[in-house]
Design a protein around this motif. Structure first.
Motif, PDB file in Angstrom:
ATOM      1  N   HIS A  68       0.356  -1.237   0.218  1.00 26.05           N
ATOM      2  CA  HIS A  68       0.161  -0.304   0.317  1.00 26.05           C
ATOM      3  C   HIS A  68       0.751   1.294  -0.145  1.00 26.05           C
ATOM      4  O   HIS A  68       0.564   2.478  -0.756  1.00 26.05           O
ATOM      5  CB  HIS A  68      -1.236  -0.181   1.114  1.00 26.05           C
ATOM      6  CG  HIS A  68      -2.076  -0.973   1.099  1.00 26.05           C
ATOM      7  ND1 HIS A  68      -2.902  -1.203   0.059  1.00 26.05           N
ATOM      8  CD2 HIS A  68      -1.475  -2.592   2.089  1.00 26.05           C
ATOM      9  CE1 HIS A  68      -3.330  -2.556   0.674  1.00 26.05           C
ATOM     10  NE2 HIS A  68      -3.143  -3.340   1.119  1.00 26.05           N
ATOM     11  N   ILE A  88     -10.698  -1.651   4.707  1.00 26.22           N
ATOM     12  CA  ILE A  88     -10.494  -0.303   5.025  1.00 26.22           C
ATOM     13  C   ILE A  88     -11.557   0.305   5.562  1.00 26.22           C
ATOM     14  O   ILE A  88     -11.914   0.590   5.526  1.00 26.22           O
ATOM     15  CB  ILE A  88     -10.375   0.411   3.206  1.00 26.22           C
ATOM     16  CG1 ILE A  88      -9.335  -0.636   2.382  1.00 26.22           C
ATOM     17  CG2 ILE A  88      -9.574   1.787   3.163  1.00 26.22           C
ATOM     18  CD1 ILE A  88      -7.325  -0.996   2.569  1.00 26.22           C
ATOM     19  N   SER A 134      -9.882   6.121   8.981  1.00 29.45           N
ATOM     20  CA  SER A 134     -10.540   6.571   7.738  1.00 29.45           C
ATOM     21  C   SER A 134     -10.569   7.905   7.584  1.00 29.45           C
ATOM     22  O   SER A 134     -10.646   8.117   5.755  1.00 29.45           O
ATOM     23  CB  SER A 134     -12.282   6.243   8.028  1.00 29.45           C
ATOM     24  OG  SER A 134     -12.098   6.758   8.899  1.00 29.45           O
ATOM     25  N   VAL A 147      -7.351   7.783   4.887  1.00 29.28           N
ATOM     26  CA  VAL A 147      -7.956   7.768   3.716  1.00 29.28           C
ATOM     27  C   VAL A 147      -8.656   8.368   2.936  1.00 29.28           C
ATOM     28  O   VAL A 147      -7.953   9.364   1.841  1.00 29.28           O
ATOM     29  CB  VAL A 147      -8.850   6.469   4.125  1.00 29.28           C
ATOM     30  CG1 VAL A 147      -9.577   5.940   2.182  1.00 29.28           C
ATOM     31  CG2 VAL A 147      -8.037   5.424   4.546  1.00 29.28           C
ATOM     32  N   MET A 199      -6.162   5.097  -2.483  1.00 33.50           N
ATOM     33  CA  MET A 199      -6.317   4.158  -1.489  1.00 33.50           C
ATOM     34  C   MET A 199      -8.124   4.023  -1.507  1.00 33.50           C
ATOM     35  O   MET A 199      -9.210   3.248  -1.138  1.00 33.50           O
ATOM     36  CB  MET A 199      -5.546   4.095  -0.263  1.00 33.50           C
ATOM     37  CG  MET A 199      -6.677   3.275   1.044  1.00 33.50           C
ATOM     38  SD  MET A 199      -5.726   2.800   2.303  1.00 33.50           S
ATOM     39  CE  MET A 199      -5.041   1.508   1.741  1.00 33.50           C
ATOM     40  N   ALA A 208     -10.990   1.769  -2.228  1.00 28.25           N
ATOM     41  CA  ALA A 208     -11.570   0.683  -1.931  1.00 28.25           C
ATOM     42  C   ALA A 208     -12.983   0.997  -1.906  1.00 28.25           C
ATOM     43  O   ALA A 208     -14.018  -0.051  -1.690  1.00 28.25           O
ATOM     44  CB  ALA A 208     -11.921   1.274  -0.475  1.00 28.25           C
ATOM     45  N   TYR A 233      -9.632  -5.502  -5.269  1.00 24.02           N
ATOM     46  CA  TYR A 233      -8.714  -4.148  -4.786  1.00 24.02           C
ATOM     47  C   TYR A 233      -7.398  -4.244  -5.153  1.00 24.02           C
ATOM     48  O   TYR A 233      -6.620  -3.390  -6.128  1.00 24.02           O
ATOM     49  CB  TYR A 233      -8.480  -3.864  -3.374  1.00 24.02           C
ATOM     50  CG  TYR A 233      -7.858  -3.148  -2.692  1.00 24.02           C
ATOM     51  CD1 TYR A 233      -8.545  -2.314  -2.286  1.00 24.02           C
ATOM     52  CD2 TYR A 233      -6.382  -2.848  -2.674  1.00 24.02           C
ATOM     53  CE1 TYR A 233      -7.603  -0.378  -2.107  1.00 24.02           C
ATOM     54  CE2 TYR A 233      -5.944  -2.202  -2.221  1.00 24.02           C
ATOM     55  CZ  TYR A 233      -6.756  -1.018  -2.073  1.00 24.02           C
ATOM     56  OH  TYR A 233      -6.423   0.285  -1.523  1.00 24.02           O
ATOM     57  N   TYR A 259      -2.704  -0.914   6.468  1.00 25.41           N
ATOM     58  CA  TYR A 259      -2.399  -0.709   5.455  1.00 25.41           C
ATOM     59  C   TYR A 259      -2.659   0.682   5.121  1.00 25.41           C
ATOM     60  O   TYR A 259      -2.198   2.021   4.398  1.00 25.41           O
ATOM     61  CB  TYR A 259      -4.016  -1.211   4.715  1.00 25.41           C
ATOM     62  CG  TYR A 259      -4.112  -2.784   4.520  1.00 25.41           C
ATOM     63  CD1 TYR A 259      -2.612  -3.915   4.935  1.00 25.41           C
ATOM     64  CD2 TYR A 259      -5.970  -3.173   4.857  1.00 25.41           C
ATOM     65  CE1 TYR A 259      -3.338  -4.463   5.082  1.00 25.41           C
ATOM     66  CE2 TYR A 259      -5.450  -4.428   4.888  1.00 25.41           C
ATOM     67  CZ  TYR A 259      -5.115  -5.155   5.163  1.00 25.41           C
ATOM     68  OH  TYR A 259      -4.848  -5.908   4.859  1.00 25.41           O
ATOM     69  N   GLU A 260      -4.014   1.900   5.992  1.00 24.35           N
ATOM     70  CA  GLU A 260      -4.006   3.169   6.306  1.00 24.35           C
ATOM     71  C   GLU A 260      -2.718   3.750   6.721  1.00 24.35           C
ATOM     72  O   GLU A 260      -2.461   5.221   5.485  1.00 24.35           O
ATOM     73  CB  GLU A 260      -4.729   3.250   6.424  1.00 24.35           C
ATOM     74  CG  GLU A 260      -6.843   2.830   6.792  1.00 24.35           C
ATOM     75  CD  GLU A 260      -6.452   1.078   7.321  1.00 24.35           C
ATOM     76  OE1 GLU A 260      -7.571   0.719   6.998  1.00 24.35           O
ATOM     77  OE2 GLU A 260      -5.437   1.038   8.050  1.00 24.35           O
TER      78      GLU A 260
END
Length: 602
Positions: free
Chosen positions: A12, A47, A53, A56, A66, A70, A100, A376-377
């Motif tokens: 990522h 995600i 969030s 993101v 990303m 998502a 994804y 991941y974020e």
């Protein structure tokens, strides 16, 4: 051939760095051991989440991919914390991990990016400056800058019970060479994490489980869904149901009886793991009387794999099978892959500048879980910043530095590069000193100014139009509906059942503007109060207040996490609190308030 930039790793962080460099038409090379694993979600197929969030949304506001990927690969969409205020409400999208990954690979194929499937054995470093890399077989590839994004794959070991293997989460042999080389320049430490077993979809008894439906209207991350580009990527949104179950006292007893057979508790693994994503062993050992919630989510609509959130463990296979089959709905389940713990090397991020360039090795940028973060974020955010700042360095521009007072990415970078990391770093809204302002809904307002030089003219035009529309709507509401806006109902949550949301919808305001308008209306006066409180708290640092004798458990407003971090770090003076991860100005303000109220404490 010499490249301007080489990115090592297609996770990522590597994807976000690549996407930015594609936009700027930089001559770069992405190296990965397996092209099929680009954008792969090796753990939870989702995600977002609390605090995550917000990151993101900020990535999306800076042109990252990303949130967009998502949205177009999502199969279950949730609004979290809706009973609380807008500042802490978050979005979580369960994605189809295969779709994804497909979109991530499509990015490289469509743009005809330089891709190389190879194992990097060493970096070429001369006089503490990057010159290139050496791949397996001895071939040298030269470049100006390297972005290292190897995630949890450096010197990794997988554990089940007393057994371990020197392999990574993809089953490949562990990579020692880069880790061995960098230990002479940067302090290397170890962290651990884990993953649950994967279950066969057809073997689960769904009638015994609770259904977890998707939320409507569907909460998306990206503003890009309205562009023509979205139509090119668009696929019909398939909503997949999730299911939930719980452990029972028999399950808990099985875990407790066999706890010493777990890798986590046998003493084999000595490194720390993420407290906010604890293993099944941790949950039951620490809270044996509580039943553990388990959420069953599909990994993809194209496979029969089910991801059971809450069942991460490191027991031997036989014990895992007993534990899992003791749970309601899983009595006859077939286990496709067993859970495990993974221990890996990470580079101490204190050796990085806030731009993510190494302080020791010039032109080496490091991003992602290799920096001791989790998720991941957080990795994607670091990859984006590393991509931007590596480009800036080539162009002789100043690095982009996001301020922590107005962005979660700024908080993330500030924390990992200036504070002591004692466990895998995870983002929460509580880490923000200005969380009433740093909301999910207003990320485009907070962030776009940092990245204005990197948007094309069409994007700038659309963003400015969006911001103008918000200003016009606020002016319209203040003039025409001022009386209603002063009513208490407007301060309630933004879900359909509440008056504020329905009122704005009724007078013709589009759903995409409602949250941001409510946020501006609700928090305007409180943001001022928050700013004034933070200013007062900063003045306190000029005084040398001894806090070594304070019983922090008596300060009810402090969370368990804050007290734990204070206990571990043992600060002597009030200014030392600023150096501790997870402690913000609000926490310090509450401690000072407690000191003032208890005059006997000096």
């Amino acid at each position: 051939m010499k490249y301007e930039i080489i990115i090592i790793g297609g996770g990522h962080a590597g994807i976000e760095a690549s996407n930015f460099l594609i936009r700027k038409k930089v001559n770069f090379l992405l190296i990965t051991e397996n092209i099929n694993n680009i954008g792969k979600m090796s753990c939870n197929p989702s995600i977002g989440g609390i605090g995550k969030s917000h990151i993101v949304k900020e990535i999306d506001s800076m042109g990252g991919v990303m949130g967009f990927y998502a949205d177009v690969s999502g199969i279950n969409f949730k609004n979290l914390n809706t009973s609380k205020g807008l500042a802490v409400q978050s979005t979580r999208i369960q994605t189809d991990k295969n779709v994804y990954s497909y979109f991530c690979k499509k990015l490289f194929i469509e743009k005809k990016i330089n891709l190389l499937e190879a194992e990097v054995k060493n970096l070429i470093i001369k006089e503490n400056k990057i010159k290139g890399i050496i791949i397996k077989g001895g071939k040298k590839i030269f470049c100006d800058i390297v972005i290292l994004t190897t995630g949890t794959f450096m010197n990794s070991k997988i554990y089940r019970g007393e057994k371990y293997l020197n392999i990574d989460s993809e089953g490949n042999k562990s990579k020692f060479s880069i880790s061995e080389q960098l230990k002479y320049y940067i302090k290397i430490k170890k962290f651990k994490t884990g993953t649950p077993p994967r279950l066969m979809k057809e073997s689960i008894e769904y009638k015994k489980l609770k259904i977890q439906n998707s939320d409507f209207p569907i909460p998306f991350f990206s503003l890009r869904k309205e562009k023509k580009e979205y139509k090119k990527y668009y696929r019909k949104v398939f909503i997949s149901k999730c299911f939930s179950t719980k452990t029972n006292f028999y399950t808990n007893n099985l875990v407790f009886k066999n706890i010493k057979k777990s890798s986590m508790y046998s003493g084999i693994i000595k490194s720390k793991g993420p407290r906010y994503c604890p293993s099944l062993e941790d949950k039951i050992y620490k809270f044996s009387s509580k039943l553990v919630n388990i959420f069953l989510e599909r990994e993809s609509l194209y496979t029969n794999y089910i991801y059971p959130t809450g069942l991460s463990n490191s027991f031997p296979k036989k014990i895992q099978k007993k534990i899992i089959r003791s749970i309601k709905g899983l009595e006859n389940v077939k286990i496709l892959n067993y859970g495990y713990a993974i221990e890996y090397d990470y580079l101490d991020p204190k050796y990085l500048k806030i731009s993510l360039e190494s302080k020791i090795i010039k032109d080496l940028f490091i991003a992602g879980q290799i920096n001791g973060t989790t998720g991941y974020e957080e990795a994607a955010a670091q990859g984006l910043i590393a991509g931007i700042n590596s480009y800036n360095k080539i162009m002789n521009l100043k690095p982009i530095i996001l301020k922590k007072k107005s962005s979660y990415i700024g908080i993330l970078l500030n924390d990992i590069t200036s504070k002591k990391i004692i466990e895998p770093y995870r983002m929460f809204t509580s880490r923000s000193e200005n969380r009433l302002y740093n909301r999910e809904d207003n990320s485009i307002i907070r962030i776009y100014k940092y990245n204005i030089n990197y948007y094309n003219n069409r994007e700038i035009f659309k963003i400015k139009n969006f911001l103008k529309k918000i200003k016009k709507l606020i002016f319209f509401l203040k003039n025409k509906y001022l009386f209603f806006l002063k009513k208490r109902e407007i301060y309630l949550s933004v879900r359909d059942k509440y008056i504020g949301y329905m009122f704005l919808k009724k007078i013709g305001i589009k759903v995409k503007y409602i949250k941001i308008l409510l946020g501006k209306i609700i928090y305007k006066q409180y943001i001022k109060i928050e700013k004034n409180r933070n200013k007062k708290t900063k003045k306190i640092f000029k005084k040398r207040i001894n806090i070594s004798n304070i019983n922090f458990y008596k300060i009810k407003s402090l969370s368990k996490e804050v007290i734990y971090n204070i206990k571990i770090n043992k600060p002597k003076y009030i200014e030392d609190l600023r150096k501790i991860t997870g402690i913000n100005l609000y926490n310090i303000f509450e401690i000072v308030k407690f000191i003032n109220e208890n005059k006997s404490i000096k």
